[in-house]
Design an enzyme around this catalytic site. Structure first.
Site, short mmCIF file in Angstrom:
data_model
loop_
_atom_site.label_atom_id
_atom_site.label_comp_id
_atom_site.label_asym_id
_atom_site.label_seq_id
_atom_site.Cartn_x
_atom_site.Cartn_y
_atom_site.Cartn_z
CG ASP A 67 -0.31 -0.45 2.50
OD1 ASP A 67 0.92 -0.33 2.62
OD2 ASP A 67 -1.03 -0.92 3.40
CG ASN A 136 -8.44 -1.82 12.22
OD1 ASN A 136 -7.49 -2.47 11.76
ND2 ASN A 136 -8.91 -0.74 11.64
CG HIS A 138 -5.53 -2.49 8.96
ND1 HIS A 138 -5.58 -1.12 9.09
CD2 HIS A 138 -4.25 -2.83 9.25
CE1 HIS A 138 -4.38 -0.68 9.43
NE2 HIS A 138 -3.57 -1.68 9.55
CD GLU A 143 -8.43 0.60 7.89
OE1 GLU A 143 -8.35 -0.30 8.75
OE2 GLU A 143 -7.70 1.61 7.93
P1 PGA Z 1 2.53 -1.59 12.64
O1 PGA Z 1 1.33 -1.59 11.59
O2 PGA Z 1 3.52 -2.59 12.12
O3 PGA Z 1 3.09 -0.18 12.58
O4 PGA Z 1 1.96 -1.96 13.96
C1 PGA Z 1 0.80 -2.80 11.17
C2 PGA Z 1 -0.39 -2.55 10.29
O5 PGA Z 1 -1.09 -1.54 10.50
O6 PGA Z 1 -0.65 -3.36 9.39
#
Ligand code: PGA
Length: 242
Positions: A67, A136, A138, A143
């Site tokens: 992304d 959450n 995702h 999301e």
């Molecule tokens: P993080 O993010 O590695 O910064 O915890 C993971 C994500 O949001 O997929």
């Protein structure tokens, strides 16, 4: 799903780097799917160390990132293109033209998304996709929703995600509100998936992903039906698993 409980963050990162290096050794022209965020930083430094020691050669590898924020360019210090340069690409011998991150400044979003999928297809599909997981549930920027988005698309970021990612920006107001993300089918099409999580803050998301119902309100739960997934968590992130 294979679940590996690593001793700590370093052990998690080393195990992930070994899987990625093994993939590249087995097939020099491997297509890797990369993730950003705090979680894989250690994995990338382990890969850089392996490259410097002559253990792994990335000259034949192509990569696709999950992304990119929409509305910021590759030179923006908060862009994922910049993150990949700083954490990995600038320190290994992957060819710049073989690295792909969605273009956050694309004027024609639909063409960008379609083109991204086409490039993955032309590269022969992703051999190994690295993933993190949001609090959450995702994966990529898919999301929680009432359906699983299929292919690369423009996403409105959830408030949870905006606040979780605000730490990378000068203020929460500067976090972009949308992003271009590979979809759930794009991710599920990878031949192998390695998902990483560390820290107590991820324990609930990990439990729900591994043991909860498969539902688009918890996007990561779809991984239960992927034939080759390895989840590597540290003890804290794995603490709620049965
Ligand atoms: P993080 O993010 O590695 O910064 O915890 C993971 C994500 O949001 O997929």
């Amino acid at each position: 799903m294979e679940v590996v409980i690593a001793k700590d963050y370093k052990d998690m990162s080393r195990r992930a780097a070994i899987l990625i290096a093994g993939q590249v050794m087995g097939r020099q022209q491997s297509v890797l799917g990369f993730a950003t965020g705090s979680t894989p930083v250690g994995t990338y430094s382990e890969l850089v160390a392996m490259y410097r020691e002559g253990i792994v050669d990335f000259s034949g590898v192509s990569s696709f990132n999950l992304d990119e924020y929409y509305g910021i360019g590759p030179d923006n210090p908060c862009s994922y293109r910049r993150y990949m340069a700083e954490n990995l690409f600038d320190h290994i011998n992957i060819l710049a033209l073989n690295t792909h991150v969605p273009n956050g400044l694309a004027a024609d979003i639909e063409a960008e998304c379609r083109g991204y999928e086409e490039k993955i297809r032309l590269a022969g599909g992703i051999d190994l996709q690295l993933l993190g997981i949001g609090n959450n549930g995702h994966i990529g920027f898919n999301e929680p929703a009432d359906f699983f988005p299929a292919w690369t698309h423009l996403v409105d970021l959830a408030e949870d995600t905006i606040s979780a990612n605000a730490r990378f920006f000068a203020s929460p107001a500067e976090v972009p509100r949308s992003a271009i993300s590979m979809g759930i089918r794009s991710i599920m099409a990878a031949r192998r998936i390695v998902l990483l999580a560390n820290g107590a803050g991820k324990a609930k998301a990990i439990k729900n992903m591994v043991e909860g119902p498969i539902t688009p309100s918890n996007p990561a739960s779809i991984l239960q039906i992927h034939p080759k997934v390895t989840i590597i968590v540290d003890r804290e992130a794995g603490a709620h698993l049965a």
